[in-house]
Design an enzyme around this catalytic site. Sequence first.
Site, short mmCIF file in Angstrom:
data_model
loop_
_atom_site.label_atom_id
_atom_site.label_comp_id
_atom_site.label_asym_id
_atom_site.label_seq_id
_atom_site.Cartn_x
_atom_site.Cartn_y
_atom_site.Cartn_z
N TYR A 99 -25.84 -3.61 -12.32
CA TYR A 99 -24.70 -4.04 -11.50
C TYR A 99 -24.56 -3.19 -10.23
O TYR A 99 -24.58 -3.71 -9.11
CB TYR A 99 -23.43 -3.99 -12.36
CG TYR A 99 -22.14 -4.08 -11.59
CD1 TYR A 99 -21.84 -5.20 -10.81
CD2 TYR A 99 -21.19 -3.05 -11.64
CE1 TYR A 99 -20.65 -5.29 -10.10
CE2 TYR A 99 -20.01 -3.14 -10.94
CZ TYR A 99 -19.74 -4.24 -10.17
OH TYR A 99 -18.56 -4.32 -9.46
N LYS A 152 -25.34 -4.12 -6.30
CA LYS A 152 -24.24 -4.06 -5.34
C LYS A 152 -24.64 -3.15 -4.17
O LYS A 152 -24.31 -3.43 -3.02
CB LYS A 152 -22.96 -3.52 -6.00
CG LYS A 152 -22.29 -4.46 -6.97
CD LYS A 152 -21.70 -5.70 -6.34
CE LYS A 152 -20.36 -5.50 -5.69
NZ LYS A 152 -19.75 -6.79 -5.25
N1 NAP Z 1 -13.23 -5.48 -11.75
C1 NAP Z 1 -13.44 -4.25 -11.33
O1 NAP Z 1 -13.03 -3.26 -11.97
C2 NAP Z 1 -14.15 -4.01 -10.03
C3 NAP Z 1 -14.27 -2.69 -9.58
C4 NAP Z 1 -14.88 -2.45 -8.35
C5 NAP Z 1 -15.37 -3.50 -7.61
N2 NAP Z 1 -15.26 -4.78 -8.08
C6 NAP Z 1 -15.78 -5.86 -7.25
O2 NAP Z 1 -14.70 -6.75 -7.01
C7 NAP Z 1 -15.18 -8.08 -6.93
C8 NAP Z 1 -14.37 -8.96 -7.85
O3 NAP Z 1 -14.43 -8.47 -9.16
P1 NAP Z 1 -13.71 -9.25 -10.35
O4 NAP Z 1 -13.44 -8.24 -11.39
O5 NAP Z 1 -12.63 -10.06 -9.81
O6 NAP Z 1 -14.90 -10.17 -10.84
P2 NAP Z 1 -14.89 -11.43 -11.79
O7 NAP Z 1 -13.55 -11.65 -12.39
O8 NAP Z 1 -16.07 -11.31 -12.66
O9 NAP Z 1 -15.14 -12.64 -10.77
C9 NAP Z 1 -16.35 -12.83 -10.12
C10 NAP Z 1 -16.22 -14.02 -9.22
O10 NAP Z 1 -17.45 -14.21 -8.52
C11 NAP Z 1 -17.84 -15.56 -8.65
N3 NAP Z 1 -19.28 -15.69 -8.54
C12 NAP Z 1 -20.22 -15.02 -9.25
N4 NAP Z 1 -21.44 -15.42 -8.86
C13 NAP Z 1 -21.26 -16.35 -7.88
C14 NAP Z 1 -22.13 -17.12 -7.10
N5 NAP Z 1 -23.44 -17.01 -7.24
N6 NAP Z 1 -21.61 -17.98 -6.16
C15 NAP Z 1 -20.27 -18.10 -6.02
N7 NAP Z 1 -19.38 -17.38 -6.77
C16 NAP Z 1 -19.88 -16.52 -7.68
C17 NAP Z 1 -17.33 -15.96 -10.02
O11 NAP Z 1 -17.32 -17.37 -10.10
P3 NAP Z 1 -17.41 -18.15 -11.50
O12 NAP Z 1 -15.99 -18.33 -11.92
O13 NAP Z 1 -18.07 -19.42 -11.12
O14 NAP Z 1 -18.22 -17.32 -12.43
C18 NAP Z 1 -15.95 -15.33 -9.97
O15 NAP Z 1 -15.08 -16.11 -9.19
C19 NAP Z 1 -16.66 -8.02 -7.23
O16 NAP Z 1 -17.36 -8.05 -6.01
C20 NAP Z 1 -16.84 -6.69 -7.92
O17 NAP Z 1 -18.13 -6.17 -7.70
C21 NAP Z 1 -14.66 -5.07 -9.28
#
Ligand code: NAP
Length: 451
Positions: A240, A244
Amino acid sequence: MIGEMDADMVVGYFGGKSILITGSTGFLGKVLVEKILRVQPDVKKLFLLVRAPDVESAKLRIQTEVTGREIFLVLKEKHGMGFYDFIDEKICPLAGDIMHENFGLDTANLRELSKDIDIMVNIAATTNFSERYDVAFDANVLGAKHVCAFARKCMKLKMLLHVSTAYVAGEQEGLIPEKPFLIGETLKEGTHLDIESELNLIRETRRELKANCSSEKAERRTMKELGLKRARQFGWPNTYVFTKAMGEMLLGHLRGELPVVILRPSIITSILKEPLPGWMEGIRTIDAVVIGYAKQTLPFFLVDLSLIMDVIPGDMVVNAMMVAMAAHSEERAQTIYHVTSSLRNPAPYAILADTGHRYFYDNPPRTGRNGEPARLNKMRFFSTVARLSLYMAVRYRLPLEMLRLVNIALCGVFSRRYDDLSRKYRFIVQLIELYTPYSLFKGWYVRVKME
Ligand SMILES: NC(=O)c1ccc[n+]([C@@H]2O[C@H](COP(=O)([O-])OP(=O)(O)OC[C@H]3O[C@@H](n4cnc5c(N)ncnc54)[C@H](OP(=O)(O)O)[C@@H]3O)[C@@H](O)[C@H]2O)c1
């Protein structure tokens, strides 16, 4: 610049703007969509790119997975009967996938969008730490590349905000600056990363798997192992964060004159204040450990309780995103932000352990067969891999090995018991491996600009 901005200026910035957002069906995405619609009803349009076969299905996904969720209750109340008209007027669904060039949108759609979009926000990503290499590469590396190429086609684009993660820093110790990655940079001395070669490696591995008629299970395992191997080869702890980091590199390399903000949050937790304090969706990040404790399926864990647990509430991340977009709009530069808590508001893991224990002691989860409250034993914590390995060997591996031998001697009488315990043991080992880069993390994220 940020110092000179107040909330009204930030909110005002989004008035009359068309914003393309990826990842809105995910946790952070819907927090952002809700916030913009709540604080700036005069936003022109939110184009939500959703993975779906067609626009109708994309619309349905948005209705059920975004605007239909609890987090929209406050907005629903605010608009009353007019809520659905408001949503119809402001949200435009797009069926697409960031792993494809132009997200797989047709030319007519593309032409219209390129004239309309003022801001792009790329939140979409595969967030599974141990994702298959090909899947993670498609979303996190090629996805970032395609978002950047798309943004460059938008004639009046003022800002591309890309959400990354603070853990692209790998397992660095001490103060970690808000520094961009150079293309090809790695975290391991003496190595150089060629992103194109990584793509070729993935394609070659896929070809080989096909040629060998590998089962789906074998293919998944091979691809997962490949991601982990490549990540570790270049100094990152998992697929991951490795992918990234590559996404960030490509963005920095290909953006040309595009105004870009890369936001690196640490572990995103539930909403602190608005719109629903405590709101969270799904089981994510540290939740698996908390649930393991509540269900008493995880009796021990590898974590140094004196180290800082860098977490940041989802609404604070979204606020930071909005401020950064407004502050750097039309600036022909790339700006990196840590959205973290370790320096400003450091909370050691001991706090999570204590509050978690107190909470579940007062509210014992009803996990018994007939719904009776669980009897809670305190979780044991090991602050080094060596101590944990010794404990696991004596307490689990050795008895498991003895059970295996007895089972063989007794012609498989204990097979089910042995399989069950082995599975549980493997699950715990995997969970600990997955979390070690975070639970033993000794870095402090510098947060100069956001201050
Ligand atoms: N959660 C954390 O603790 C955390 C911490 C630091 C950074 N981040 C970053 O924050 C962002 C959001 O995280 P999150 O926790 O909200 O993630 P999440 O709930 O897993 O959501 C991921 C989103 O990305 C979409 N997606 C994945 N692959 C895709 C593709 N090929 N084309 C279009 N859409 C796609 C998913 O769509 P589907 O519904 O279709 O799967 C979903 O809407 C990410 O970039 C992550 O790296 C998260």
